[in-house]
Design an enzyme around this catalytic site. Structure first.
Site, PDB file in Angstrom:
ATOM      1  N   LYS A 178       0.841  -1.209   0.000  1.00  0.00           N
ATOM      2  CA  LYS A 178       0.000   0.000   0.000  1.00  0.00           C
ATOM      3  C   LYS A 178       0.873   1.254   0.000  1.00  0.00           C
ATOM      4  O   LYS A 178       0.586   2.228  -0.697  1.00  0.00           O
ATOM      5  CB  LYS A 178      -0.937  -0.014   1.224  1.00  0.00           C
ATOM      6  CG  LYS A 178      -2.040  -1.068   1.114  1.00  0.00           C
ATOM      7  CD  LYS A 178      -2.766  -1.265   2.449  1.00  0.00           C
ATOM      8  CE  LYS A 178      -3.706  -2.457   2.378  1.00  0.00           C
ATOM      9  NZ  LYS A 178      -4.327  -2.780   3.681  1.00  0.00           N
ATOM     10  N   GLN A 210      -4.271  -1.470   9.899  1.00  0.00           N
ATOM     11  CA  GLN A 210      -4.078  -2.755   9.216  1.00  0.00           C
ATOM     12  C   GLN A 210      -4.639  -3.879  10.092  1.00  0.00           C
ATOM     13  O   GLN A 210      -4.247  -4.039  11.236  1.00  0.00           O
ATOM     14  CB  GLN A 210      -2.594  -2.989   8.920  1.00  0.00           C
ATOM     15  CG  GLN A 210      -2.323  -4.268   8.164  1.00  0.00           C
ATOM     16  CD  GLN A 210      -2.984  -4.300   6.778  1.00  0.00           C
ATOM     17  OE1 GLN A 210      -2.946  -3.336   6.028  1.00  0.00           O
ATOM     18  NE2 GLN A 210      -3.611  -5.423   6.438  1.00  0.00           N
ATOM     19  N   ASP A 244     -10.853   2.965   4.487  1.00  0.00           N
ATOM     20  CA  ASP A 244     -11.119   1.526   4.332  1.00  0.00           C
ATOM     21  C   ASP A 244     -12.625   1.255   4.222  1.00  0.00           C
ATOM     22  O   ASP A 244     -13.036   0.165   3.836  1.00  0.00           O
ATOM     23  CB  ASP A 244     -10.563   0.760   5.543  1.00  0.00           C
ATOM     24  CG  ASP A 244      -9.335  -0.059   5.191  1.00  0.00           C
ATOM     25  OD1 ASP A 244      -9.107  -0.305   3.988  1.00  0.00           O
ATOM     26  OD2 ASP A 244      -8.616  -0.464   6.122  1.00  0.00           O
TER      27      ASP A 244
END
Ligand code: NAD
Length: 296
Positions: A54, A98, A121
Site C-alpha cells: 500500500k 491494518q 477503508d
C-alpha cells in the site's frame, strides 16, 4: 480452460494512473498531496507485506504516506489515543488500521474510533450504514474494486443471481449490500453463504456471478458451478511451496483449473482482486483529501 481472465493487475494499473493524474491536478491547484496514515500493530508477515504494497502504491500515485508501528502489546486505550491524534491532524486525510489487530483489541471498537470522514477503508459503521441506504460514503476497497472490475468488463449485475460465499464485515457482507441495492451497481438477486450454510453447492451451482471470500483454498470446485458463471476469487492464502523463492505461493478459494473449465470469466490469484483493492484505497484517499464524500 474455457474462461476469460478478469485482469485485475492491468485494470488496477489503469485506476492508479488515473488517480496519479488527478493527484497532479489537485496539487497543481496549490493543494498539498493527499496523506494516508497507516497504523500497523505487531509483526504479522502478511500484514507487513500488505502495508508495504500500500505504501509503495501511494508513492507511485503521489500520495504521501506514513506508517505508525506499534507493538502487539499496545492497549486498546493507547491505540485509541494514536487514532485520535490522527483524527485531529489536519495534514492527515485517510487513516487505515491494518487488520487483523491483536486478540485483546476489539476490531470494531478501534474502527469506530476513526473519524468516519477519514475512514478510507470504509469499515466504520457510519460508512457501512450510509452504503446500506445508498448515501455517499467510503465503500470498502475490495467490494468497490470488484464492482469496478465487473463494470470495466461490461458484466452486468442487473437481474442476475449473485452468490457471495463469505460474510465478513470487510468483504462478503458489504459485497452483498452493494449487489443487492436497487441502484446502478446492484440490482442483483443476492445470496450470502457462510460457514453455517447447509449444502453450499445448492447455492453456488445457481450463481450467475459467484464471489468467494473465505480463505479456504480449493473450497469451490468445478462441480459446484454452472457453465458460463462469472467467478471472482477474493481468497488469498499462503500455501507452502518450496519451489518458490519465498517458500510459499498465494492461492485463492477456487480450484482454478476445474472452475475455469466451466466459467465464462474468472479472476486469477494473484493478479485479480488483490491489486484492485490497493487501487481503490488510493481512490478513496484522494476522495478524502478532496472532501468529496463529506464536504465541510
Ligand atoms: P474472514 O475470515 O473474516 O471471513 C471468512 C468468511 O468465510 C466468514 O463469513 C465465514 O463464515 C465464511 N466461511 C468459513 N468457512 C466457510 C465454508 N466452509 N463455507 C462457506 N463459508 C465459510 O475472512 P475475510 O477477511 O473476508 O477474507 C476472506 C479471504 O479473502 C481471505 O483469504 C483473505 O486473505 C482474502 N482477502 C483478500 C482481499 C483481496 O484484496 N484480494 C481482501 C480481503 C480479504
Amino acid at each position: 480452460m474455457g474462461a476469460s481472465i478478469l485482469d485485475g493487475k492491468m485494470l488496477a494499473e489503469k485506476v492508479r494512473a488515473s488517480v496519479a493524474a488527478d493527484v497532479k491536478v489537485w496539487t497543481g491547484k496549490g493543494n498539498r498531496p493527499p496523506k494516508l496514515q497507516v497504523v500497523l500493530i505487531g509483526e504479522n508477515p502478511a500484514s507487513n507485506a500488505y502495508v508495504n504494497a500500500k505504501s509503495k502504491a501511494c508513492e507511485d500515485v503521489g500520495i504521501d504516506t506514513h506508517t505508525h508501528t506499534l507493538p502487539d502489546t499496545v492497549s486498546e486505550k493507547e491505540l485509541t489515543e494514536v487514532v485520535s491524534h490522527y483524527n485531529n491532524d489536519d495534514a492527515t486525510d485517510g487513516i487505515l488500521i491494518q487488520l487483523p489487530v491483536p486478540e485483546h483489541i476489539h476490531p470494531l471498537s478501534i474502527i469506530e474510533a476513526i473519524d468516519h470522514r477519514k475512514d478510507v477503508d470504509g469499515f466504520h459503521p457510519m460508512n457501512v450504514g450510509r452504503m446500506s441506504v445508498g448515501q455517499p460514503c467510503f465503500r470498502p476497497c475490495t467490494p468497490a474494486g470488484i464492482v469496478e472490475m465487473l463494470d470495466h468488463y461490461s458484466i452486468t449485475t442487473k437481474g442476475k443471481h449473485a452468490v457471495v460465499v463469505g460474510a465478513s464485515n470487510i468483504v462478503g457482507s458489504p459485497m452483498g449490500i452493494i449487489l443487492s441495492r436497487e441502484n446502478s451497481q446492484g440490482k442483483a438477486t443476492t445470496t450470502i453463504c457462510h460457514k453455517f450454510t447447509k449444502d453450499l453447492t445448492k447455492h453456488t451451482i445457481d450463481a450467475d456471478i459467484l464471489i468467494v471470500a473465505v480463505g479456504l483454498p480449493g473450497l469451490i470446485t468445478g462441480q459446484m458451478v454452472k457453465e458460463g458463471v462469472v467467478v471472482i476469487d477474493v481468497g488469498i492464502t499462503r500455501v507452502a511451496d518450496h519451489t518458490t523463492e519465498k517458500g510459499y505461493k498465494l492461492t485463492g478459494d477456487c480450484d482454478f483449473d476445474s472452475v475455469a473449465e466451466k466459467a465464462g470469466w474468472i479472476t486469477p490469484v494473484p493478479g485479480g482482486v488483490g491489486p484492485m483493492t490497493v487501487a481503490m484505497l488510493m481512490k478513496n484517499t484522494l476522495l478524502a483529501a478532496k472532501r468529496s464524500i463529506y464536504p465541510e
